[in-house]
Design an enzyme around this catalytic site. Structure first.
Site, mmCIF file in Angstrom:
data_model
loop_
_atom_site.group_PDB
_atom_site.id
_atom_site.type_symbol
_atom_site.label_atom_id
_atom_site.label_comp_id
_atom_site.label_asym_id
_atom_site.label_seq_id
_atom_site.Cartn_x
_atom_site.Cartn_y
_atom_site.Cartn_z
ATOM 1 N N TYR A 53 0.819 -1.213 0.000
ATOM 2 C CA TYR A 53 0.000 0.000 0.000
ATOM 3 C C TYR A 53 0.856 1.267 0.000
ATOM 4 O O TYR A 53 1.971 1.272 0.497
ATOM 5 C CB TYR A 53 -0.913 0.032 1.221
ATOM 6 N N PRO A 217 -16.199 -2.947 1.599
ATOM 7 C CA PRO A 217 -17.589 -3.171 2.022
ATOM 8 C C PRO A 217 -18.599 -2.301 1.290
ATOM 9 O O PRO A 217 -19.802 -2.551 1.395
ATOM 10 C CB PRO A 217 -17.548 -2.831 3.518
ATOM 11 N N LEU A 218 -18.125 -1.304 0.543
ATOM 12 C CA LEU A 218 -19.030 -0.462 -0.254
ATOM 13 C C LEU A 218 -19.001 -0.835 -1.729
ATOM 14 O O LEU A 218 -19.412 -0.054 -2.587
ATOM 15 C CB LEU A 218 -18.671 1.020 -0.078
ATOM 16 N N LEU A 222 -19.689 1.479 -5.235
ATOM 17 C CA LEU A 222 -20.982 1.323 -5.890
ATOM 18 C C LEU A 222 -22.146 1.565 -4.935
ATOM 19 O O LEU A 222 -23.196 2.081 -5.341
ATOM 20 C CB LEU A 222 -21.091 -0.082 -6.487
ATOM 21 N N LEU A 223 -21.960 1.204 -3.659
ATOM 22 C CA LEU A 223 -23.049 1.277 -2.681
ATOM 23 C C LEU A 223 -23.067 2.585 -1.901
ATOM 24 O O LEU A 223 -23.814 2.724 -0.939
ATOM 25 C CB LEU A 223 -22.927 0.101 -1.696
ATOM 26 N N GLY A 225 -23.898 5.643 -2.865
ATOM 27 C CA GLY A 225 -24.782 6.703 -3.333
ATOM 28 C C GLY A 225 -24.233 7.356 -4.581
ATOM 29 O O GLY A 225 -23.860 8.527 -4.559
#
Length: 324
Positions: A53, A217-218, A222-223, A225
């Site tokens: 990272y 987790p999103l 995409l999740l 908004g």
């Protein structure tokens, strides 16, 4: 903060983990330090990074930078809060140009651990993840190398990331034969939009007492908004179009709940059987604050049913999901 056991261990971790993939790439050091301090102040004690990272995480990474680990190390030195966190990092991705500067040979496991310890400025890693399966390295070689790190006090626990269910079973069976604790945690892609983990990985983890962490987790954003601001997510354009009907239902449901879609997505994950924590990867302080709000969001049984209808999973666990 209600802490959860990490798999079958006695270690307690927060249901939200602080992911630091953006540190050094999209988040500068000063902001990263502020996020780290705010997260720990709020009760988050699991901090997740990786040697690779700190540079753009593209499929064709030629060589990791280690910058995220360095930023965490400088924060630890500055604040002296090492004992307040469960520090997790990973190895596998290329960290040099040579053929042995990657993957899971015993040689690279030892070298990667030493390099991470230097960058983090600590004498031990609490949770050391193998970032991916290495089909070319025998399981017994991997376990021997990881066991040596534990015996030397450089690693306390080790886990896996992006492992198949059968590989978790193979590794745990070999570990048990060696009278080793083996894997304590698996870190998998898991969100409402990516539920394949429920087919075999999550059941394997529950069977062997292996904790489960959800990354992205999103659903890569995409999740969060996206409708009405698609220009902010150019890389998601094909996925947005493919799921537009679902997204319209999803965002309307979240609006009816009076909560941000990102918060509802996190709250849903925290209800999943066997899930230890969701890894949130904030780029800004506002992102962290939103993730923390998800901890106080309670979803009714009716809401969970509506969410499941919008974002159905693989049909249950294998083999019942696809056979009698």
């Amino acid at each position: 903060m209600e802490y959860r056991h990490l798999g079958r261990t006695g270690l307690l971790v927060s249901p939200l983990a602080l992911g630091t993939m953006n540190f050094g790439d999209r988040t500068d050091e000063a902001t990263a330090h502020a996020i780290l301090s705010a997260a720990v102040d709020a009760g988050i004690n699991l901090v997740d990074t990786a040697d690779v990272y700190g540079c753009p995480q593209t499929p064709d990474i030629k060589q990791g930078s280690g910058r995220s680990e360095e930023i965490i190390g400088s924060w630890l030195q500055k604040t002296g809060r090492r004992d307040e966190i469960v520090l997790a990092t990973k190895l596998y991705q290329p960290m040099g140009p040579g053929p042995n500067d990657r993957r899971l040979s015993a040689r690279h496991i030892r070298a990667a651990c030493e390099a991470s310890l230097r960058r983090l400025g600590t004498d031990h890693i609490d949770l050391y993840f193998m970032h991916h399966m290495d089909r070319a390295t025998p399981v017994d070689e991997i376990l021997e190398a990881m066991g040596r790190l534990v015996a030397d006090g450089k690693v306390i626990y080790f886990g896996s990331s992006n492992f198949a269910g059968w590989y978790i079973a193979a590794m745990q069976s070999e570990a048990l034969a060696r009278h080793m604790l083996g894997l304590v945690c698996e870190q998998s892609l898991y969100s409402l939009a990516d539920r394949m983990v429920e087919l075999e990985v999550a059941p394997a983890c529950r069977h062997f007492g292996v904790g489960l962490l959800a990354w992205s987790p999103l659903g890569h954003g995409l999740l969060s908004g996206v409708l009405g601001r698609e220009q902010s997510f150019p890389g998601l354009a094909p996925r947005i179009e493919r799921h537009r009907a679902q997204l319209e239902q999803w965002e309307a449901l979240c609006a009816g709940l009076g909560a941000a879609p990102s918060e509802v997505a996190l709250a849903w994950l925290l209800t999943r059987p066997g899930l230890t924590a969701a890894i949130t990867g904030p780029r800004t302080m506002a992102h962290l604050e939103g993730a923390l709000r998800a901890l106080n969001l309670r979803l009714s049984a009716e809401t969970l049913e509506r969410i499941d209808a919008i974002w159905p999973g693989p049909g249950g666990e294998a083999p019942e999901a696809y056979a009698w």
